[in-house]
Design an enzyme around this catalytic site. Structure first.
Site, PDB file in Angstrom:
ATOM      1  N   ASP A  83      11.600 -26.675 -16.139  1.00 48.74           N
ATOM      2  CA  ASP A  83      12.447 -27.723 -15.553  1.00 48.74           C
ATOM      3  C   ASP A  83      12.337 -29.024 -16.357  1.00 48.74           C
ATOM      4  O   ASP A  83      11.233 -29.421 -16.758  1.00 48.74           O
ATOM      5  CB  ASP A  83      11.962 -27.944 -14.109  1.00 48.74           C
ATOM      6  N   HIS A 177      15.968 -38.676  -7.798  1.00 52.17           N
ATOM      7  CA  HIS A 177      14.669 -37.978  -7.775  1.00 52.17           C
ATOM      8  C   HIS A 177      13.597 -38.723  -6.976  1.00 52.17           C
ATOM      9  O   HIS A 177      13.576 -39.947  -6.930  1.00 52.17           O
ATOM     10  CB  HIS A 177      14.135 -37.808  -9.207  1.00 52.17           C
ATOM     11  N   HIS A 205      19.987 -31.872  -8.365  1.00 54.28           N
ATOM     12  CA  HIS A 205      18.596 -32.323  -8.555  1.00 54.28           C
ATOM     13  C   HIS A 205      18.292 -33.401  -7.519  1.00 54.28           C
ATOM     14  O   HIS A 205      19.187 -33.970  -6.898  1.00 54.28           O
ATOM     15  CB  HIS A 205      18.424 -32.890  -9.968  1.00 54.28           C
ATOM     16  N   GLY A 206      16.996 -33.715  -7.372  1.00 52.40           N
ATOM     17  CA  GLY A 206      16.603 -34.795  -6.462  1.00 52.40           C
ATOM     18  C   GLY A 206      17.030 -34.520  -5.027  1.00 52.40           C
ATOM     19  O   GLY A 206      17.439 -35.435  -4.310  1.00 52.40           O
ATOM     20  N   ASN A 227      17.513 -28.100  -6.194  1.00 51.98           N
ATOM     21  CA  ASN A 227      16.142 -28.372  -6.640  1.00 51.98           C
ATOM     22  C   ASN A 227      15.423 -29.299  -5.650  1.00 51.98           C
ATOM     23  O   ASN A 227      15.877 -30.419  -5.413  1.00 51.98           O
ATOM     24  CB  ASN A 227      16.164 -29.090  -7.990  1.00 51.98           C
ATOM     25  N   THR A 230       9.648 -33.052  -4.178  1.00 53.54           N
ATOM     26  CA  THR A 230       8.903 -34.080  -3.446  1.00 53.54           C
ATOM     27  C   THR A 230       8.745 -33.743  -1.955  1.00 53.54           C
ATOM     28  O   THR A 230       7.665 -33.917  -1.379  1.00 53.54           O
ATOM     29  CB  THR A 230       9.636 -35.436  -3.604  1.00 53.54           C
TER      30      THR A 230
HETATM   31  O1  G3H Z   1      14.019 -30.921 -10.938  1.00 53.21           O
HETATM   32  C1  G3H Z   1      13.464 -31.070  -9.831  1.00 53.21           C
HETATM   33  C2  G3H Z   1      14.057 -31.854  -8.819  1.00 53.21           C
HETATM   34  O2  G3H Z   1      15.254 -32.382  -9.129  1.00 53.21           O
HETATM   35  C3  G3H Z   1      13.347 -32.222  -7.593  1.00 53.21           C
HETATM   36  O3  G3H Z   1      13.572 -33.553  -7.189  1.00 53.21           O
HETATM   37  O4  G3H Z   1      11.417 -34.205  -6.157  1.00 53.21           O
HETATM   38  O5  G3H Z   1      13.495 -35.416  -5.644  1.00 53.21           O
HETATM   39  O6  G3H Z   1      13.197 -33.116  -4.798  1.00 53.21           O
HETATM   40  P1  G3H Z   1      12.882 -34.096  -5.881  1.00 53.21           P
HETATM   41 ZN    ZN Z   2      15.349 -32.814 -11.335  1.00 48.96          ZN
END
Ligand code: G3H
Ligand code: ZN
Length: 278
Positions: A83, A177, A205-206, A227, A230
Site C-alpha cells: 500500500d 487519511h 482511501h482514508g 481502505n 485508523t
Molecule cells: O491506504 C490506507 C488507507 O487509505 C487507510 O486510511 O487510516 O484513514 O482509514 P485510514
Molecule cells: Zn491510503
C-alpha cells in the site's frame, strides 16, 4: 480459497456491485484478526502493508512473509497488497515475495510524471501477473503532503487509466487519511461521474473518517475497494488499553494483545457487512 489474486477479488466485486474491505497490517496480530473477521463474515479480504509500516519494521520481508503465510492458511479468499509505495524498488521486492498487488503512489508528482512513473511500474508488474493500483487527485491527510479537499477530475481519470494501464484507481472524493472522527463528507455526485468515466474499479482511501451509512452509499455509488486502517487501530488500542487498566500488573504481551486482536476481528466482520462484501 487462501491466497487469491487481488484482481480476481476486486474485479468480481466491481462486477457484482459489492465492496471489498482492504485493511492494513502493521503487526502480525492485525493479519490474524483481519483473516478471522473475513472468515466469520464469509467474505474475501485484502491485507495491505504500507511503505510506512515497512519503514517501521526496517524491511518488507519479515512482516510481508508472515502476512502471506496467514493468507495461505486461511479458508477465506485473501489478497496481500503493498500500500502507498513510492519506491519502485519496494514494488519489485513485493512482486518477488509473492504479493498479489501493489499500489504505486506517485500522486505527489505532477500529472505527466505520475503517468510516466506509473506506466513503468505497471509494465513490470503485469509481466509478473501482479495487479496495480495507482492514485490520482491526492487523497487528503497523508503527512500533510496531500491537500485536504482535493478532488479527482473524471476526464483526467479516464485519460490516466488509458495512458498507464492501471488495474484500479484511487480517487479523491472527500475522504482524508487518519481521521479519528467519522464525519467526512463524500462527494457522491463525483463518485457517480467517476464511475461512469473510469473503466477500472475505484478505490476509496482514508475511509476511517466515513460513517457506516456513507460507506454503504459509496459502494452503491460505484466505489469498490475500501481502505480502512485508523478505525481498526482505534478498536485495537481501546481493547488493549481497557485490558491493561483492569490488569495493571500483567507483563505477558499475549494477555493484552489478544483482546486487541479479538476486537479487530469483530469489527472487520461487521464492516464487511457494511461494505456489502459478502
Ligand atoms: O491506504 C490506507 C488507507 O487509505 C487507510 O486510511 O487510516 O484513514 O482509514 P485510514
Ligand atoms: Zn491510503
Amino acid at each position: 480459497m487462501a491466497l487469491t489474486p487481488t484482481g480476481q477479488i476486486v474485479d468480481a466485486a466491481a462486477a457484482a456491485g459489492r465492496g471489498v474491505g482492504a485493511f492494513n497490517v502493521i503487526q502480525l496480530e492485525h493479519a490474524e484478526a483481519l483473516v478471522a473477521g473475513a472468515e466469520r463474515a464469509g467474505a474475501p479480504v485484502v491485507l495491505q502493508i504500507s511503505e510506512n509500516a515497512v519503514r517501521y519494521h526496517g524491511g518488507l520481508a519479515p512482516i510481508g512473509l508472515a502476512t502471506l503465510a496467514v493468507a495461505r492458511e486461511s479458508s477465506a479468499q485473501v489478497a496481500v497488497h503493498l500500500d502507498h509505495a513510492e519506491s519502485p524498488e519496494l514494488v519489485g521486492e513485493a512482486v518477488r515475495l509473492g504479493f498479489t498487488s501493489v499500489m504505486f503512489d506517485a500522486s505527489k508528482l505532477d500529472y505527466a510524471e505520475n503517468v510516466r512513473a506509473t506506466r513503468e511500474v505497471v509494465l513490470r508488474c503485469h509481466d509478473a501477473g501482479v495487479h496495480v493500483e495507482a492514485e490520482l487527485g491526492e487523497v487528503g491527510g497523508k503527512d500533510g503532503v496531500h491537500a485536504p479537499g482535493a478532488r479527482t477530475d473524471p476526464d483526467q481519470a479516464q485519460e490516466f487509466v488509458a495512458a498507464t494501464g492501471v488495474d484500479a484507481l484511487a480517487v479523491a472524493v472527500g475522504s482524508s487519511h487518519a481521521m479519528l472522527t467519522r464525519d467526512a463528507a463524500l462527494d457522491f455526485e463525483l463518485i457517480g461521474r467517476l464511475r461512469a468515466r473510469v473503466s477500472v474499479p475505484l478505490v476509496l482511501h482514508g475511509s476511517s473518517g466515513v460513517p457506516d451509512e456513507d460507506l454503504t452509499k459509496a459502494v452503491d455509488a460505484g466505489m469498490t475497494k475500501i481502505n480502512i486502517a485508523t478505525h481498526l487501530n482505534k478498536a485495537f488500542t481501546a481493547a488493549v488499553r481497557a485490558y491493561l487498566s483492569e490488569n495493571p500488573s500483567v507483563v505477558d504481551t499475549r494477555k493484552y494483545l489478544a483482546p486487541g486482536r479479538d476486537a479487530v476481528a469483530t469489527e472487520v466482520a461487521r464492516l464487511l457487512g457494511v461494505l456489502r462484501a459478502c
